[in-house]
Design an enzyme around this catalytic site. Structure first.
Site, short mmCIF file in Angstrom:
data_model
loop_
_atom_site.label_atom_id
_atom_site.label_comp_id
_atom_site.label_asym_id
_atom_site.label_seq_id
_atom_site.Cartn_x
_atom_site.Cartn_y
_atom_site.Cartn_z
CG MET A 48 -1.88 -1.20 1.19
SD MET A 48 -3.39 -0.93 2.13
CE MET A 48 -2.74 -0.72 3.77
N GLY A 49 2.18 1.09 -0.29
CA GLY A 49 3.06 2.25 -0.38
C GLY A 49 3.54 2.76 0.96
CG LEU A 74 7.52 1.89 -0.68
CD1 LEU A 74 8.35 1.55 -1.91
CD2 LEU A 74 6.49 0.79 -0.41
CG HIS A 75 8.48 0.39 6.26
ND1 HIS A 75 8.72 -0.97 6.22
CD2 HIS A 75 7.15 0.53 6.54
CE1 HIS A 75 7.61 -1.62 6.48
NE2 HIS A 75 6.63 -0.74 6.67
CG HIS A 111 6.88 -1.74 2.28
ND1 HIS A 111 6.82 -0.62 3.07
CD2 HIS A 111 5.64 -2.29 2.32
CE1 HIS A 111 5.59 -0.48 3.55
NE2 HIS A 111 4.85 -1.48 3.12
CD GLN A 164 -5.90 -3.96 2.52
OE1 GLN A 164 -5.74 -4.47 1.43
NE2 GLN A 164 -4.95 -3.97 3.46
CG ASP A 169 0.69 -7.37 7.74
OD1 ASP A 169 0.03 -6.70 8.55
OD2 ASP A 169 1.61 -6.88 7.04
CD GLN A 203 -1.70 -8.99 4.28
OE1 GLN A 203 -2.54 -8.13 4.47
NE2 GLN A 203 -0.47 -8.71 3.90
NE ARG A 217 -3.15 1.43 9.55
CZ ARG A 217 -3.50 0.40 8.76
NH1 ARG A 217 -2.81 -0.73 8.80
NH2 ARG A 217 -4.52 0.50 7.93
P1 AMP Z 1 1.51 -2.91 3.46
O1 AMP Z 1 2.02 -1.84 2.56
O2 AMP Z 1 1.43 -2.53 4.89
O3 AMP Z 1 0.24 -3.56 2.93
O4 AMP Z 1 2.60 -4.07 3.42
C1 AMP Z 1 3.01 -4.64 2.19
C2 AMP Z 1 3.81 -5.87 2.48
O5 AMP Z 1 4.96 -5.53 3.26
C3 AMP Z 1 3.03 -6.93 3.29
O6 AMP Z 1 3.33 -8.22 2.78
C4 AMP Z 1 3.55 -6.73 4.68
O7 AMP Z 1 3.45 -7.88 5.48
C5 AMP Z 1 5.01 -6.38 4.40
N1 AMP Z 1 5.60 -5.68 5.55
C6 AMP Z 1 5.12 -4.59 6.19
N2 AMP Z 1 5.89 -4.29 7.25
C7 AMP Z 1 6.89 -5.20 7.28
C8 AMP Z 1 8.00 -5.43 8.14
N3 AMP Z 1 8.24 -4.65 9.19
N4 AMP Z 1 8.82 -6.48 7.87
C9 AMP Z 1 8.56 -7.28 6.80
N5 AMP Z 1 7.53 -7.12 5.96
C10 AMP Z 1 6.70 -6.10 6.19
#
Ligand code: AMP
Length: 284
Positions: A28-29, A31-32, A35, A59, A155, A158, A192
């Site tokens: 969902m962008g 990025l850190h 991601h 969602q 997640d 998920q 978040r």
């Molecule tokens: P999101 O943008 O939050 O939907 O996350 C996209 C993908 O990045 C999902 O598969 C998340 O589980 C993964 N993700 C988010 N935060 C982390 C993290 N701290 N470590 C590893 N994967 C992550």
């Protein structure tokens, strides 16, 4: 090389020109490094990596943060462009549809069920959330047709719900689940986290610290589970916890008497921000 595509039609057109196996990272962008760890893994395995950035309205519940969710496409593109400089022979194709209709067209609406697995834990607090997740992932899989898709264990539920969907629809796509990336403090990275003040970030450390504490009580032994459950009961007296639960790592059943692998899932809430974390352990 990196390319940005914002129209589904253009994406479908480009996709037809690529015949090689490919990796896919849906996000969902905002990025850190969490991601980016997924993209780096995909780049190790494939010459073509698709990366989607899409804040999926399906969602989010009616009172959730869909409108204020951070949308930072320019910053995200800078991070991905940086990464692509280090992989000059690879291609990163970013698909960032401008509006939801670019993904779910009227005649193309997709509603996939996450079944019972999607109604417990996170799903009990966020009704419909996992149906929204599997629906968008299904649609993106249709468009991207990747060989392997990468998701973060951050997640955890998920990952299981997506695995179930891939099996149910017999999709010929491999799933690769990657470890949680954390700050040095232990806090799991999350888009978040930026809703938190500095003090709240410190307060949020209770989450990872408690997970570690409970896992060290269990210490790979079934015989320690009762002791761990007692400690969890104690911890839950603090009403900032949405839940903290030991479950079977595969089925998420609370009956873990015969489990070989367990997961501890927790959500700790600071004002309106819910911090998610989890850890897994083999037990004997
Ligand atoms: P999101 O943008 O939050 O939907 O996350 C996209 C993908 O990045 C999902 O598969 C998340 O589980 C993964 N993700 C988010 N935060 C982390 C993290 N701290 N470590 C590893 N994967 C992550």
């Amino acid at each position: 090389m990196i390319k940005l595509i914002t129209k589904t039609e253009d994406f479908i057109h480009l996709r037809q020109t690529i015949k090689s196996p490919s990796g896919f990272v849906p996000t969902m962008g905002n990025l850190h490094q969490g991601h980016l760890s997924l993209v780096k893994e995909a780049l190790k395995e494939y010459d073509f990596v698709f990366f989607s950035i899409f804040v999926n309205p399906k969602q989010f519940g009616p009172n959730e943060d869909f409108n204020r969710y951070p949308r930072t496409l320019d910053q995200d593109m800078r991070l991905l462009t940086d990464l692509s400089f280090h992989h000059p022979h690879k291609e990163i194709i970013v698909f960032a549809p401008e509006n939801p209709n670019e993904v779910f067209g009227k005649e193309n609406d997709i509603n996939i069920s996450s079944h019972e697995l999607g109604t417990i834990l996170e799903g009990a607090i966020r009704p419909g959330h996992f149906d929204g997740v599997v629906s968008v992932v299904y649609r993106l899989f249709q468009l991207v047709k990747p060989t392997t898709a990468y998701f973060g264990l951050k997640d955890y539920q998920q990952c299981l719900v997506i695995d179930q969907m891939v099996q149910e629809y017999k999709l010929n796509i491999k799933l690769h689940f990657m470890p949680i990336i954390r700050e040095d403090s232990g806090l799991a990275l999350s888009s978040r986290n930026q809703y938190l003040s500095i003090d709240e970030k410190k307060e949020g450390l209770i989450l990872s610290q408690t997970l570690k504490e409970i896992m060290s009580i269990i210490d790979y032994k079934k015989s320690n589970l009762n002791k761990a459950q007692l400690r969890i009961k104690e911890v839950l007296k603090d009403n900032r916890w949405n839940y903290l639960e030991l479950r079977d790592a595969q089925s998420l059943s609370p009956d873990i008497k015969n489990s070989h692998r367990i997961t501890l899932l927790g959500v700790f809430q600071l004002r309106t921000t819910r911090l998610l974390d989890n850890m897994q352990m083999e037990i004997n």
